[in-house]
Design an enzyme around this catalytic site. Structure first.
Site, PDB file in Angstrom:
ATOM      1  N   LYS A  75       0.841  -1.189   0.000  1.00  0.00           N
ATOM      2  CA  LYS A  75       0.000   0.000   0.000  1.00  0.00           C
ATOM      3  C   LYS A  75       0.880   1.245   0.000  1.00  0.00           C
ATOM      4  O   LYS A  75       1.914   1.280   0.664  1.00  0.00           O
ATOM      5  CB  LYS A  75      -0.899  -0.016   1.243  1.00  0.00           C
ATOM      6  CG  LYS A  75      -1.982   1.051   1.267  1.00  0.00           C
ATOM      7  CD  LYS A  75      -2.891   0.882   2.489  1.00  0.00           C
ATOM      8  CE  LYS A  75      -3.976   1.948   2.552  1.00  0.00           C
ATOM      9  NZ  LYS A  75      -4.847   1.779   3.736  1.00  0.00           N
ATOM     10  N   SER A 124      -9.763   1.885   2.827  1.00  0.00           N
ATOM     11  CA  SER A 124      -8.860   2.599   1.949  1.00  0.00           C
ATOM     12  C   SER A 124      -7.835   1.729   1.231  1.00  0.00           C
ATOM     13  O   SER A 124      -7.231   2.189   0.264  1.00  0.00           O
ATOM     14  CB  SER A 124      -8.113   3.668   2.757  1.00  0.00           C
ATOM     15  OG  SER A 124      -7.271   3.059   3.730  1.00  0.00           O
ATOM     16  N   SER A 130      -9.973  -0.326   7.079  1.00  0.00           N
ATOM     17  CA  SER A 130      -9.365  -0.145   5.755  1.00  0.00           C
ATOM     18  C   SER A 130      -8.699  -1.380   5.156  1.00  0.00           C
ATOM     19  O   SER A 130      -8.318  -1.362   3.986  1.00  0.00           O
ATOM     20  CB  SER A 130      -8.346   1.003   5.787  1.00  0.00           C
ATOM     21  OG  SER A 130      -9.018   2.230   5.726  1.00  0.00           O
TER      22      SER A 130
END
Lengths: 477, 491, 98
Positions: free
Chosen positions: B80, B155, B179
Site C-alpha cells: 500500500k 482505503s 481499511s
C-alpha cells in the site's frame, strides 16, 4: 507613584545528552546545516519518536535539585503550531502532566536569601533554526537543532527587581551546571528565556495585565528587555493609559520590543496526548537512585565554605560560582590544608593564568596535586612567592611537576643561616656608602642592601631571613 | 487449473520447492496479469516490474545453487502506498506527496526484504487512508475486479483489488477504521487487522496514530498467517509495538466447542438482507462444526462512528500538519502574496491545493474539535466513550471466544454512489470501527456472494493477541467452503 | 433545526489554524458538511462519562525508552533530496517574517 514590577520567567535549557530527545542523531553544536538529521527529527512521513532515557533522568534530577514534586505518571502531549523550523508542525512537549511541579529555588540578593517558586518543569524537543539574510526574499532552514532535548522551567511571577532576576538566573544556571543537566553555554543557545512582566502601584495586591516577552537569548537581553518593558508599562500606568495583555518580541539590536500579538489573537495550540509515546511511570527506586547522585548545590556549598574554611562571603561566592573551581579548591585543601593560602592563589595567579589562556581548569595542565605541592613549598618557605608564580606559569606550559621545575631552575630558597650570613657580609663589604646612609638614618638604604643580598642569592634567599640577619650584622658595625 | 497468479503463496512456494515452477514463472505471470488488467482496475500507483523480474531470476539462481531461502521468498507482493519504501515513490495517493521518495524503509518493508519477497509496486488507496472506497485518490479511482462499475472498498482498495485480480499474490494494507477488512470483503480476499501493537507502525504514514495498524491481505487464511509472522513482532523504533512473541501454532481447523458471540446490535436494521443472510449462513457452517452460538451485546456500538470520527480526525489534523511544502512533496510555486507572511501564504496554498477534499474535511474537523474550548466536549469525551466501547468487548469476551459480524452493511457499492454525502460514507464503517477503537484483532474472510456475484465478507473479532484464534476459525470455514478460491469472471 | 454548532467565523478560524487557504465555495461546503457531522456527534452527550477514564492509549505499555546513544544521521544530500527548494545545504522557503 512608586511602581512595582512583577516578573516571572520561562527558562528553556538544552540538556547535555549525546543524542536527541526522540532519535539517535548527535546533539553536537556547530556542524554544517542539515547534517545531524534523520527521518525522525526531519519529521518525514511515517516516523515515530522514541524517548531518550537520559533526558528523562536529567529531567528528574533537575526537578529534585529545584525541589519539585515529581509526577509518578507523566506523559507527552503535542503542541500544534506551524513554523518552518518545526518539522512536524507540532512540538512534542508536556502540557497536562509535566514531569515536575511546585518547586522553588533559593538564591542570595545582597544579604538576603530570596525564594522563587517553580510552577512546573517539563520536557520537550527543540526546533531548528531559520536563517534570514539581509535583503533576500527567502529564508533558509537548518534542522540540526530540531529534536535536541529541552527542559522548560516555568517560575511563578515572584521577582520584583532586576537584581532579583539577575541573581535568580545566575543561581539557576549554576545549579544546572552543578547537576550536569546542561552545559549552559549561552553562545550555543543552551539557555533561552521568555519573561512575563506586569507592573502595579507598590502596595497593590492585584496584578496588572501580563505582557510576555519572547526572544531573550542571554542574561543581558533578559535584563535589558525587562528594563525597557517596566519603563514602558510604568510610564503608561503613570499617565493613566491602558496596558494591554500581549506578547512582545525583543529586538536585541534596536534595544526595543515590538507587539507580536494581542491576547485576542492568542495561539491555539490544540494540545492533546501524544499517541506515539506510551506514558512514563517514574518509580520510587529510580527517583531515589537519582537523588543519590545529586551533588551539593552552590548555595549550600557556599555556606559550608564560609563555615568550614573560614572564607569570606566574597571568596566563597567566587569559588562556588564555578563548580569546577570549587571542587578544585577542596581537592587542593585536602592535600595542603591552608585554605587561606589556597583561596588566595586560586583567586589570584591561577585565575589570571586561566583567563590569559582562555582555559578551564579541566582543560589545563594543572592538577590539584601539583598546585598543592607548589603551595606546600611556599608555605615551607622553600620557594619565594615570585618564583612560585613563575613555577605555576611553567606548570601551565608544560605540566611538569613543581619540584622538578624548582630543581631545574634552581629556585630552591636558601634558608641556611650560614650561607645567608656570608652573602650579607659580602653585601655590606661591597656597599660601604649604603651602610653609612643607614647609620645616618636613611631607611631606603636598608631596602637597597636587602636587594643586593637577594641579587647575590639569585633570588633564592628567604627574604625574611635576610632581613633578620642583615639587621643583626648591621648592629655589629 | 487456476492460473498461477490466482494460487496462494503457500501453494506456489511448495511448487517451486518441488521444481514444478520457477520464481520467474510466478512473477512473469503476475506481471502479465497486471499488464492485462490494471488499465481497467487501476490498483497500482507505481510499479517496479523489471526490477521484480530481476529479483525473481536471481532467486531462481540461488535456489539452483542449493541455497536455503525463506519460506515466502520470491512471492510477488503489493505494498500500500502509505508504507515507506526507500528510494521508491511513496505518495499516500496524495498530490501533496506526489513526488516523495523516502530515504528509509518502513520496518515491515525491511522484514519483507529480509524474507526476499518481491515488491511488484505500490497500490492505490484513499488519500492518506481516509475513505472507504478508494475514490479519494489523486491517482484516480480503483475499480472492483468483480464489477468495474463498483468500488473495491477502501482505503486499501488497491491492495485488495490487486490480490483479487491476480496482479499480486499477497499485499500489505493498513487498517485505521476498517481499511483492510472492508475492501477485503468487497474484493473477496482475506484481510487481517492485527492487535494494535502487533505490527510496527514505523514507516507507515500516520493517519490516526492510536488506531492505525498494518496487516496482511491474502488469498486465504494460511497466507495471511504466514505474512503476519513475517511483518509482525516488536520493533524498537515503534514505542507502541508489543514486546511479545508472535503465535506459532499450526492452523488445525479444530473449532469444536468454541463459543461464537453474535452481537445483537450488528444484525439489526440498516443492514442489507443479503449480507445478513450470508453472515447467518456462515454461522450455520461453524455451528455444524460444533461451535456454540451465543447472542451477546455490545451496547455502545451505535456511538462508535461518532467516537471514531472525533478521535481519528483529531490525530490526523496533527499528523498531517507536516505537509506544508517546506521539506518535501508538493509546493505550490505560484502562491499569491497577501501581504502578511510569504511563507504562510506558500504553506496555505500548498495545503489547500495539495490535499483532496475528504482529507481537508477531516483536518478541519479535527482542528475544530481540538481547538480552544472544545477539547473536553469532543476529544476527551470521545476517548471516554472509547473506554466504554472497549469495556463492551471485554465483557462480551468473558462469555465467548470470538465475535462474528458482517464487515460492511452492504455489498460493494457503485462508484460515485456515496461521495457526495460524507456522513453516509462514515456510517458504513459501523462494524469495523469498534475493533480499532478497542485495539483488537479481526479478520475478514470471503463469506459468499450476492445474486449479482458481488462478494460479501464475514468478520471474526478476537480477544487481544488472539490472531491465531481468528485465523483458525477462518481456516475451519475455508475448509468447508470454496468462496476464497473463486476468481472474478473473465479471468 | 439547530445549525448553530458552527459559524462562518469558526470555519474561517479553523481554516487559518489548519493552514488551508480555502476558497469561498470550500468554506460554504465545509460549513454545511461539518455542521451536519458535528450534529451527528451530539449523540455522545447522551452518555454520562463523568466516572469514565479516557483511553488515550490503546495498550497498557509504560515507560518505553532508549539508551542515549548516537547513531549515524542522513547525509546532507539525502536530507535535502526531496526538498522543493534548497540552497547551500539549507531548505529554502519564502521569506519568513518573524
Amino acid at each position: 507613584m512608586e511602581i512595582e514590577p512583577v516578573i516571572g520567567l520561562e527558562i528553556h535549557t538544552e540538556l547535555s545528552t549525546q543524542s536527541k530527545m526522540f532519535c539517535s542523531c548527535s546533539t553536537r553544536f556547530g556542524s554544517s546545516p542539515n547534517t545531524q538529521v534523520c527521518p525522525v527529527c526531519l519529521g518525514l512521513p511515517g516516523v515515530l519518536p522514541v524517548v531518550n532515557e537520559e533526558a528523562v533522568r536529567i529531567g528528574i534530577k533537575t526537578c529534585l535539585a529545584l525541589n519539585c514534586k515529581i509526577n509518578k505518571y507523566t506523559r507527552f502531549d503535542r503542541k500544534n503550531y506551524y513554523y518552518p523550523d518545526l518539522p512536524k508542525n507540532y512540538q512534542i512537549s508536556q502540557q497536562y502532566i509535566p514531569i515536575g511541579v511546585d518547586g522553588w529555588v533559593e538564591f542570595e540578593v545582597g544579604e538576603e536569601v530570596k525564594r522563587v517558586r517553580i510552577h512546573n518543569i517539563h520536557l520537550e524537543e527543540d526546533a531548528g533554526k531559520n536563517v534570514h539574510e539581509e535583503g533576500k526574499n527567502f529564508s533558509l532552514v537548518d534542522l540540526n537543532r530540531a529534536g535536541i532535548p529541552l527542559l522548560e522551567i516555568v517560575t511563578y511571577p515572584d521577582m520584583h527587581s532586576m537584581e532579583e532576576v539577575n541573581s535568580f538566573m545566575n543561581e539557576l544556571r549554576n545549579i544546572l551546571i552543578y547537576i550536569g543537566a546542561s552545559n549552559c553555554k549561552m553562545e550555543e543557545g543552551h539557555l533561552r528565556f521568555e519573561a512575563n512582566v506586569s507592573v502595579r502601584r507598590k502596595g497593590d495586591e492585584e496584578l496588572g495585565p501580563k505582557v510576555e516577552m519572547k526572544n531573550l537569548n542571554s542574561f543581558r537581553s533578559v535584563l535589558q528587555a525587562l528594563e525597557y518593558e517596566i519603563e514602558r508599562q510604568g510610564a503608561r500606568l503613570r499617565r493613566g493609559e491602558p496596558i494591554y495583555q500581549e506578547t512582545r518580541l525583543w529586538n536585541e539590536e534596536k534595544g526595543e520590543s515590538f507587539t507580536m500579538r494581542f491576547k485576542e489573537e492568542a495561539q491555539d495550540y490544540r494540545y492533546f496526548p501524544e499517541p506515539d509515546i506510551p506514558p512514563l511511570e517514574i518509580g520510587k527506586t529510580w527517583i531515589e537512585e537519582i537523588k543519590a547522585t545529586l551533588p551539593e548545590l552552590p548555595l549550600k556549598k557556599k555556606k559550608r565554605f564560609i563555615e568550614e574554611y573560614g572564607l569570606s562571603k566574597k571568596e566563597a561566592g567566587i569559588l562556588v560560582e564555578e563548580k569546577e573551581i570549587s571542587c578544585f579548591f577542596e581537592e587542593v585543601v585536602k592535600i595542603c590544608p591552608q585554605p587561606r593560602l589556597v583561596v588566595n592563589w586560586i583567586m589570584g595567579p591561577l585565575m589570571r593564568e586561566l583567563n590569559e589562556r582562555g582555559l578551564t581548569i579541566g582543560e589545563s595542565k594543572l592538577t590539584a596535586t601539583k598546585l598543592a605541592r607548589l603551595l606546600e613549598m611556599v608555605k615551607e618557605n622553600l620557594i619565594t612567592q615570585t618564583n612560585a608564580k613563575y613555577c605555576l606559569h611553567e606548570i601551565f606550559d608544560s605540566g611538569e611537576e613543581p619540584e622538578r621545575i624548582v630543581e631545574k631552575r634552581g629556585w630552591k630558597q636558601v634558608t641556611d643561616v650560614e650561607e645567608i650570613e656570608k652573602m650579607v657580609r659580602e653585601a655590606i663589604q661591597k656597599n660601604p656608602r649604603a651602610v653609612e646612609d643607614i647609620n645616618k638614618g636613611k631607611k631606603t638604604a636598608f631596602g637597597f642592601l636587602i636587594g643586593q643580598v637577594m641579587k647575590l642569592s639569585q633570588g633564592k634567599a628567604n627574604p625574611g631571613k635576610v632581613r633578620e640577619i642583615l639587621e643583626r650584622e648591621l648592629g655589629k658595625c | 487449473m487456476s492460473k498461477l497468479s490466482f494460487l496462494p503463496a503457500h501453494v506456489l512456494s511448495e511448487k517451486v520447492r518441488k521444481g514444478e515452477l520457477s520464481f520467474s514463472d510466478i512473477t512473469t505471470e503476475v506481471i502479465a496479469q497486471l499488464e492485462a488488467k490494471d488499465k481497467s482496475i487501476n490498483a497500482y500507483i507505481s510499479r517496479r516490474l523489471e526490477a521484480a523480474l530481476e529479483e525473481a531470476k536471481s532467486l531462481d539462481e540461488s535456489l539452483a545453487k542449493g541455497e536455503d531461502l525463506p519460506s515466502l521468498a520470491g512471492i510477488p507482493l503489493a505494498v500500500k502506498d502509505n508504507i515507506c519504501t526507500r528510494g521508491f515513490l511513496t505518495t499516500c495517493a496524495s498530490k501533496i506527496l506526489y513526488n516523495f521518495v523516502p530515504p528509509y524503509n518502513a520496518t515491515v518493508v525491511e522484514k519483507i526484504k529480509k524474507e526476499k519477497m518481491i515488491i511488484i509496486g505500490k497500490t492505490n488507496m484513499d488519500e492518506f487512508a481516509m475513505g472507504s472506497s478508494t475514490e479519494n485518490s489523486y491517482f484516480g479511482t480503483t475499480h472492483n475486479p468483480w464489477d468495474y462499475q463498483r468500488v473495491p472498498g477502501g482505503s486499501s482498495g488497491g491492495s485488495t483489488a490487486a490480490v483479487a485480480a491476480g496482479e499480486a499474490i499477497m499485499a500489505l494494507g493498513s487498517d485505521t477504521g476498517g481499511s483492510i477488512r472492508q475492501p477485503a470483503s468487497f474484493c473477496s480476499v482475506t484481510g487481517l487487522k492485527p492487535t494494535y501493537g502487533r505490527v510496527s507502525r514505523y514507516g507507515l504514514v500516520a493517519f490516526a496514530s492510536s488506531l492505525d495498524q498494518i496487516g496482511p491481505i491474502a488469498r486465504d487464511v494460511q497466507d495471511a498467517y504466514l505474512l503476519l509472522k513475517i511483518i509482525g513482532g516488536y520493533d524498537p523504533c515503534d514505542s507502541t509495538s508489543l514486546p511479545l512473541p508472535l503465535p506459532e501454532e499450526q492452523l488445525t481447523g479444530k473449532v469444536k466447542g468454541k463459543i461464537l458471540g453474535l452481537p445483537k446490535e450488528y444484525l439489526s436494521e440498516g443492514i442489507d438482507p443479503k449480507v445478513k443472510e450470508i453472515v447467518e449462513k456462515a454461522i450455520k457452517v461453524w455451528e455444524e462444526m460444533g461451535c456454540v452460538i451465543k447472542e451477546i451485546t455490545l451496547p455502545h456500538t451505535k456511538y462508535s462512528v461518532a467516537t471514531y470520527y472525533i478521535v481519528a480526525p483529531c490525530e490526523a489534523s496533527s499528523n498531517l500538519a507536516r505537509y506544508d511544502g517546506v521539506q518535501y512533496g508538493f509546493r505550490n510555486p505560484e502562491y499569491t502574496i497577501t501581504g502578511q507572511n510569504p511563507v504562510i501564504d506558500m504553506m496555505e496554498e500548498t495545503r489547500d491545493q495539495g490535499f483532496g477534499s475528504e482529507v481537508k474535511r477531516r483536518i478541519m474537523l479535527g482542528t475544530f474539535t481540538l481547538s480552544h474550548g472544545y477539547f473536553e466536549a469532543y476529544y476527551l469525551k470521545a476517548q471516554k466513550v472509547r473506554t466504554l466501547i472497549k469495556e463492551d468487548f471485554e465483557k462480551a469476551f468473558q462469555s465467548c471466544d470470538f465475535i462474528v459480524t458482517p464487515v460492511s452493511p452492504t455489498p460493494p457499492f457503485k462508484i460515485g454512489e456515496k461521495v457526495s454525502d460524507p456522513l453516509k460514507m462514515y456510517l458504513s464503517d459501523i462494524f469495523t470501527i469498534p475493533v480499532n477503537l478497542a485495539g483488537l484483532p479481526a479478520i475478514s474472510i470471503p463469506g459468499g456472494f450476492t445474486e449479482q456475484n458481488l462478494p460479501v465478507g464475514v468478520q471474526i473479532i478476537g480477544k487481544p493477541l488472539d490472531e491465531y484464534g481468528i485465523l483458525n476459525l477462518g481456516f475451519a470455514f475455508q475448509e468447508a467452503t470454496d468462496f476464497h478460491k473463486r476468481t472474478p469472471h473473465g479471468n | 433545526m439547530k445549525s448553530n454548532i458552527l459559524s462562518e467565523k469558526d470555519i474561517e478560524k479553523v481554516g487559518k489554524l489548519s493552514r488551508l487557504k480555502l476558497t469561498p465555495e470550500e468554506k460554504e461546503l465545509y460549513l454545511k458538511q461539518l455542521s451536519s457531522i458535528l450534529e451527528f456527534m451530539e449523540q455522545l452527550k447522551e452518555l454520562n462519562t463523568e466516572e469514565v477514564l479516557p483511553t488515550f492509549y490503546p495498550l497498557d505499555l509504560k515507560s518505553v525508552w532508549r539508551k542515549d546513544c548516537v547513531t549515524s544521521s542522513l547525509s546532507q544530500e539525502e536530507a535535502l533530496d526531496n526538498a522543493p527548494a534548497k540552497e547551500r545545504g539549507y531548505f529554502k522557503v519564502p521569506r519568513i517574517i518573524e
